[in-house]
Motif scaffolding. Structure first.
Motif: not given
Length: 194
Positions: A51-80
């Motif tokens: 429960f320190r890592y996931f608030k609920t049993k559902e969250d262990v399936v729902i949460q992932d790191r993909y939003d963070e990965l995508m946000a990083e790649r949006i910021r790093a995408a070529p400016p053109e």
């Protein structure tokens, strides 16, 4: 962007281990039949640590790191790149960045989200958070405030297209190259229409 420190890497490794054991148990026993205690035992942690890592049993399936990965790649995408090209770049590059084991786990988690009503509802609830989160770096690129309505609407349309791509991917067997083609096809609908 600096890489995470040792402590953060250890926390992430523990998070992934918990998620890996949870998904395995859900697939083997069924979501409803699997308890947090069983997941904790399989991951060799206490239920309170779970429960320190996931608030609920559902969250262990729902949460992932993909939003963070995508946000990083949006910021790093070529400016053109156009906004759609930026989003396409972020989705594709993020998917490519994960290894085969994580792709398999993403497929298993997607199947669970589609097949378990409580998870399906929780996944839908979390989509708006993801849309708002991913709209911020896009708005930054465009010189707009992070809560820009048009950026949120645009990212929401892209996420909607991605949902259809992911559902087709799950339905058709989960081949990596297939999902990349489906992502491209789904996002092209936003660009050109049906």
């Amino acid at each position: 962007m600096s890489s995470p420190g040792l402590r953060e890497r250890k926390k992430q490794k523990t998070r992934w281990a918990i998620q890996e054991h949870a998904v395995r148990l859900f697939v083997e026993q069924g979501y409803d039949a699997t308890t947090v205690e069983q997941i904790a035992e399989a991951a060799e942690i206490s239920p309170s640590t779970f429960f320190r890592y996931f608030k609920t049993k559902e969250d262990v399936v729902i949460q992932d790191r993909y939003d963070e990965l995508m946000a990083e790649r949006i910021r790093a995408a070529p400016p053109e790149l156009t906004p759609l090209e930026v989003v396409r770049h972020a989705f594709v590059e993020s998917f490519i960045a994960i290894g085969p084991d994580e792709v398999d786990q993403a497929l298993q988690r997607a199947r669970l989200q589609l097949g378990v009503p409580a998870l399906r509802m929780r996944a839908l609830d979390s989509l708006q958070d993801s849309i708002r989160y991913l709209a911020v770096p896009l708005a930054e690129r465009l010189g707009r405030p992070g809560d820009d309505f048009r950026c949120q609407a645009f990212v929401g349309a892209c996420v909607g297209a991605m949902i259809n791509a992911m559902m087709a991917w799950v339905r058709d067997g989960g081949e990596v190259q297939q999902v990349l083609a489906l992502i491209d096809d789904a996002l092209s609908v936003i660009e050109r229409g049906p």
